[in-house]
Design a protein around this motif. Structure first.
Motif, PDB file in Angstrom:
ATOM      1  N   MET A 270      43.147  39.429  50.758  1.00 24.72           N
ATOM      2  CA  MET A 270      42.068  39.828  49.851  1.00 24.72           C
ATOM      3  C   MET A 270      41.224  40.895  50.533  1.00 24.72           C
ATOM      4  N   THR A 271      41.283  42.139  50.027  1.00 25.26           N
ATOM      5  CA  THR A 271      40.532  43.231  50.644  1.00 25.26           C
ATOM      6  C   THR A 271      39.169  43.432  49.998  1.00 25.26           C
ATOM      7  N   THR A 272      39.004  42.978  48.753  1.00 27.68           N
ATOM      8  CA  THR A 272      37.706  43.089  48.087  1.00 27.68           C
ATOM      9  C   THR A 272      37.367  41.766  47.413  1.00 27.68           C
ATOM     10  N   ALA A 273      36.079  41.504  47.290  1.00 23.75           N
ATOM     11  CA  ALA A 273      35.646  40.292  46.597  1.00 23.75           C
ATOM     12  C   ALA A 273      36.071  40.335  45.135  1.00 23.75           C
ATOM     13  N   LEU A 274      35.972  41.514  44.520  1.00 28.26           N
ATOM     14  CA  LEU A 274      36.353  41.640  43.114  1.00 28.26           C
ATOM     15  C   LEU A 274      37.822  41.291  42.912  1.00 28.26           C
ATOM     16  N   GLY A 275      38.696  41.875  43.727  1.00 30.11           N
ATOM     17  CA  GLY A 275      40.123  41.614  43.574  1.00 30.11           C
ATOM     18  C   GLY A 275      40.460  40.150  43.760  1.00 30.11           C
ATOM     19  N   GLY A 276      39.863  39.517  44.765  1.00 27.52           N
ATOM     20  CA  GLY A 276      40.145  38.110  45.021  1.00 27.52           C
ATOM     21  C   GLY A 276      39.696  37.213  43.891  1.00 27.52           C
ATOM     22  N   ILE A 277      38.506  37.464  43.352  1.00 28.50           N
ATOM     23  CA  ILE A 277      37.982  36.605  42.287  1.00 28.50           C
ATOM     24  C   ILE A 277      38.752  36.812  40.991  1.00 28.50           C
ATOM     25  N   LEU A 278      39.096  38.052  40.657  1.00 31.11           N
ATOM     26  CA  LEU A 278      39.868  38.289  39.432  1.00 31.11           C
ATOM     27  C   LEU A 278      41.237  37.617  39.508  1.00 31.11           C
ATOM     28  N   ARG A 279      41.875  37.680  40.661  1.00 34.36           N
ATOM     29  CA  ARG A 279      43.173  37.006  40.814  1.00 34.36           C
ATOM     30  C   ARG A 279      43.008  35.492  40.702  1.00 34.36           C
ATOM     31  N   ALA A 280      41.936  34.964  41.292  1.00 34.01           N
ATOM     32  CA  ALA A 280      41.704  33.518  41.240  1.00 34.01           C
ATOM     33  C   ALA A 280      41.459  33.055  39.804  1.00 34.01           C
ATOM     34  N   LEU A 281      40.700  33.826  39.036  1.00 41.28           N
ATOM     35  CA  LEU A 281      40.450  33.462  37.642  1.00 41.28           C
ATOM     36  C   LEU A 281      41.739  33.517  36.829  1.00 41.28           C
ATOM     37  N   SER A 282      42.559  34.503  37.110  1.00 45.41           N
ATOM     38  CA  SER A 282      43.843  34.609  36.408  1.00 45.41           C
ATOM     39  C   SER A 282      44.754  33.433  36.754  1.00 45.41           C
ATOM     40  N   ASP A 283      44.779  33.053  38.034  1.00 47.74           N
ATOM     41  CA  ASP A 283      45.612  31.924  38.457  1.00 47.74           C
ATOM     42  C   ASP A 283      45.135  30.612  37.847  1.00 47.74           C
ATOM     43  N   ALA A 284      43.827  30.530  37.568  1.00 47.43           N
ATOM     44  CA  ALA A 284      43.250  29.306  36.990  1.00 47.43           C
ATOM     45  C   ALA A 284      43.001  29.476  35.498  1.00 47.43           C
ATOM     46  N   SER A 285      43.843  30.255  34.840  1.00 47.81           N
ATOM     47  CA  SER A 285      43.595  30.606  33.437  1.00 47.81           C
ATOM     48  C   SER A 285      43.494  29.388  32.531  1.00 47.81           C
ATOM     49  N   GLY A 286      44.221  28.319  32.860  1.00 46.41           N
ATOM     50  CA  GLY A 286      44.209  27.141  32.000  1.00 46.41           C
ATOM     51  C   GLY A 286      43.351  26.004  32.506  1.00 46.41           C
ATOM     52  N   ARG A 287      42.679  26.196  33.636  1.00 46.15           N
ATOM     53  CA  ARG A 287      41.868  25.124  34.215  1.00 46.15           C
ATOM     54  C   ARG A 287      40.385  25.361  33.968  1.00 46.15           C
TER      55      ARG A 287
ATOM     56  N   ILE B 192      29.927  40.349  38.423  1.00 48.08           N
ATOM     57  CA  ILE B 192      31.339  40.735  38.519  1.00 48.08           C
ATOM     58  C   ILE B 192      31.635  41.895  37.569  1.00 48.08           C
ATOM     59  N   ALA B 193      30.962  41.909  36.414  1.00 46.00           N
ATOM     60  CA  ALA B 193      31.122  43.020  35.472  1.00 46.00           C
ATOM     61  C   ALA B 193      30.630  44.333  36.086  1.00 46.00           C
ATOM     62  N   CYS B 194      29.570  44.263  36.879  1.00 48.23           N
ATOM     63  CA  CYS B 194      29.105  45.459  37.595  1.00 48.23           C
ATOM     64  C   CYS B 194      30.196  45.965  38.534  1.00 48.23           C
ATOM     65  N   TRP B 195      30.801  45.041  39.278  1.00 49.02           N
ATOM     66  CA  TRP B 195      31.861  45.432  40.209  1.00 49.02           C
ATOM     67  C   TRP B 195      33.023  46.090  39.479  1.00 49.02           C
ATOM     68  N   MET B 196      33.324  45.611  38.276  1.00 49.82           N
ATOM     69  CA  MET B 196      34.434  46.181  37.513  1.00 49.82           C
ATOM     70  C   MET B 196      34.145  47.610  37.070  1.00 49.82           C
ATOM     71  N   ASN B 197      32.885  48.024  37.167  1.00 48.11           N
ATOM     72  CA  ASN B 197      32.507  49.406  36.871  1.00 48.11           C
ATOM     73  C   ASN B 197      32.222  50.204  38.137  1.00 48.11           C
TER      74      ASN B 197
ATOM     75  N   ILE C 140      33.722  38.190  31.194  1.00 45.11           N
ATOM     76  CA  ILE C 140      33.365  39.208  32.191  1.00 45.11           C
ATOM     77  C   ILE C 140      33.788  40.597  31.719  1.00 45.11           C
ATOM     78  N   GLU C 141      34.988  40.706  31.168  1.00 43.48           N
ATOM     79  CA  GLU C 141      35.451  42.004  30.666  1.00 43.48           C
ATOM     80  C   GLU C 141      34.556  42.505  29.534  1.00 43.48           C
ATOM     81  N   ALA C 142      34.109  41.594  28.678  1.00 45.55           N
ATOM     82  CA  ALA C 142      33.220  41.997  27.585  1.00 45.55           C
ATOM     83  C   ALA C 142      31.890  42.508  28.132  1.00 45.55           C
ATOM     84  N   ARG C 143      31.369  41.851  29.150  1.00 49.72           N
ATOM     85  CA  ARG C 143      30.108  42.307  29.745  1.00 49.72           C
ATOM     86  C   ARG C 143      30.313  43.647  30.460  1.00 49.72           C
ATOM     87  N   ALA C 144      31.456  43.805  31.110  1.00 51.50           N
ATOM     88  CA  ALA C 144      31.740  45.069  31.791  1.00 51.50           C
ATOM     89  C   ALA C 144      31.825  46.222  30.792  1.00 51.50           C
ATOM     90  N   ALA C 145      32.441  45.966  29.639  1.00 51.04           N
ATOM     91  CA  ALA C 145      32.533  46.998  28.604  1.00 51.04           C
ATOM     92  C   ALA C 145      31.148  47.370  28.083  1.00 51.04           C
TER      93      ALA C 145
END
Length: 472
Positions: free
Chosen positions: A1-18, A70-75, A37-42
């Motif tokens: 994990m090189t960035t906090a954003l990348g690590g958290i987005l991957r973790a949320l995707s891996d836990a999509s059903g939990r 996290i939405a800020c980071w996505m921008n 988060i994507e809606a807030r980033a948009a």
């Protein structure tokens, strides 16, 4: 994990059903959080937010605030949390210091325009996040600012990722349940808790930031709640609740106080009556964990906050002189990354290397050439059951000595006679030079997001009352 954003987005995707967050009776899975988060980033991008800019995030709801960060980071931008209960002057300070491009939140805030975002943002299609630069700023880490202007430390995406990974390994070896969150993420330890838990997929049970002590108590008794960190004032209020069950929270695996030292008697009572795993954690912005003491150690050394945790080195200094065991001085902290950090605390080290905190450097009073800590007045005051919380506003006196104004939050229906009771009690327990110049009974005390008494706001309010009285 090189960035906090990348690590958290991957973790949320891996836990999509939990389910990762429970709040106000609703449950949010990793997929739900990603959509929000994507809606807030948009929304932020539509408002003109771009890479390298700063957003001031008004915290009235921890879930929405973390989503906005996290939405800020996505921008490609960074965020800074400010609690919605902050006084207008404090908010104006943050705006002046950070020059934010946007101020966002779920509600209006005194002292500036806020871009109001919905509590439940609508899903957005086709949003493309900006790839986070490891060297880009993720957030501004602020000290508590209880006695002075908060200090700021910039934390990059790479550094935040490193800190989150390290703490995740240390604290989540056995994640068997949910963590209870009741403290605003404007307090850095609470923000780290949320980000760390999202990273490792450990569920969070979130309370409203303004809640009754009975609500906190009920949540702590849930069988699935295994971890919680609370400010000392909340611990004291829990201890005041009637209970015939000891320990009160037997299922807890980790239970600690953060945001300031708890009284020795409260720590002992927390271990014996609330949970045998209770711990006191001493940490500071820019350093992280300094020391921790728990369970049986607390019973042996109730006034201590533990031995410094490696690689932390704590020295006690009186000016340039290094103090010996038992001598009170200013706490100075060094690590492999920080040298000579002064958090503004007074304390001493015993012969066993255990750290004991006695007050704040700026909480010292001087009278007739005698220096003493305002904490002595507070401690004497808190020994009365009629007192919920107390603080001392130190003002300049007309004769050159400091004025000590004791401000007390009283239990319900006990305010009328409490001032007299307090005055008699303090005369019996403190020397003449340490008596307060005035006693004020208030319904509430100003608090920082960490749950500490906001000394700056307290002094400002007392000073205004004193000046108004003198003018009339």
């Amino acid at each position: 994990m090189t960035t906090a954003l990348g690590g958290i987005l991957r973790a949320l995707s891996d836990a999509s059903g939990r389910v990762l967050v429970e709040y106000r009776g609703r449950r949010f899975t990793g997929a739900d959080l990603l959509t929000r988060i994507e809606a807030r980033a948009a929304d932020l991008r539509q408002a003109g937010l771009g890479a390298g800019q700063t957003v001031l995030i008004v915290v009235s709801d921890n879930l929405a605030a973390i989503e906005q960060m996290i939405a800020c980071w996505m921008n490609g931008s960074c965020g800074h949390f400010v609690d919605f209960r902050s006084p207008p002057a404090r908010i104006a300070e943050w705006r002046a210091r950070l020059s934010p491009s946007l101020v966002v939140g779920l509600r209006a805030m005194t002292g500036g325009d806020v871009r109001i975002q919905p509590r439940d943002p609508a899903a957005t299609d086709g949003f493309l996040p900006v790839e986070a630069d490891p060297s880009s700023r993720a957030l501004h880490l602020a000290s508590s600012g209880t006695t002075g202007l908060p200090t700021l430390t910039d934390v990059t995406q790479a550094r935040l990722a490193e800190v989150l990974q390290h703490s995740a390994v240390e604290l989540h070896r056995d994640p068997r349940g949910a963590t209870l969150s009741s403290v605003s993420v404007a307090f850095s330890a609470s923000a780290y808790l949320w980000l760390r838990h999202l990273l490792v997929g450990q569920p969070i049970l979130a309370l409203d930031l303004v809640h009754r002590i009975e609500e906190l108590d009920t949540a702590l008794q849930r069988a699935d709640v295994v971890e919680c960190s609370l400010p000392p004032g909340a611990i004291r209020r829990l201890l005041a609740l009637p209970s015939d069950r000891v320990p009160r929270y037997p299922q807890l695996v980790r239970f600690s106080t953060v945001g300031g030292p708890a009284r020795p008697e409260d720590k002992v009572a927390a271990v014996t009556r609330l949970s045998p795993v209770f711990a006191m954690t001493y940490s500071c912005a820019g350093v992280g964990l300094v020391s921790r003491i728990r369970g049986a150690e607390i019973l042996e050394r109730p006034s201590s906050c533990g031995r410094p945790a490696l690689p932390v080195v704590v020295e006690i200094r009186d000016g340039d002189r290094r103090c010996g065991p038992g001598e009170v001085g200013e706490v100075v902290i060094s690590t492999d990354r920080v040298t000579g950090h002064r958090p503004g605390d007074l304390g001493w080290l015993d012969a066993g290397g255990y750290l004991h905190l006695t007050g704040r450097v700026q909480g010292l009073l001087s009278r007739k050439g005698v220096n003493f800590s305002a904490e002595r007045i507070v401690s004497a005051c808190l020994s009365l059951p009629q007192v919920i919380d107390a603080g001392v506003a130190v003002l300049d006196g007309a004769d050159g000595d400091d004025e000590a104004h004791l401000v007390v939050q009283a239990a319900r229906d006990r305010g009328d006679s409490l001032a007299g009771i307090l005055a008699r009690h303090l005369r019996q327990t403190l020397p003449v030079t340490e008596q307060p110049d005035a006693i004020h009974i208030w319904s509430d005390l100003p608090l920082t997001p960490a749950g500490k008494i906001d000394q700056r706001a307290l002094c400002d309010k007392v000073r205004k009352k004193r000046d108004d009285r003198e003018q009339h």
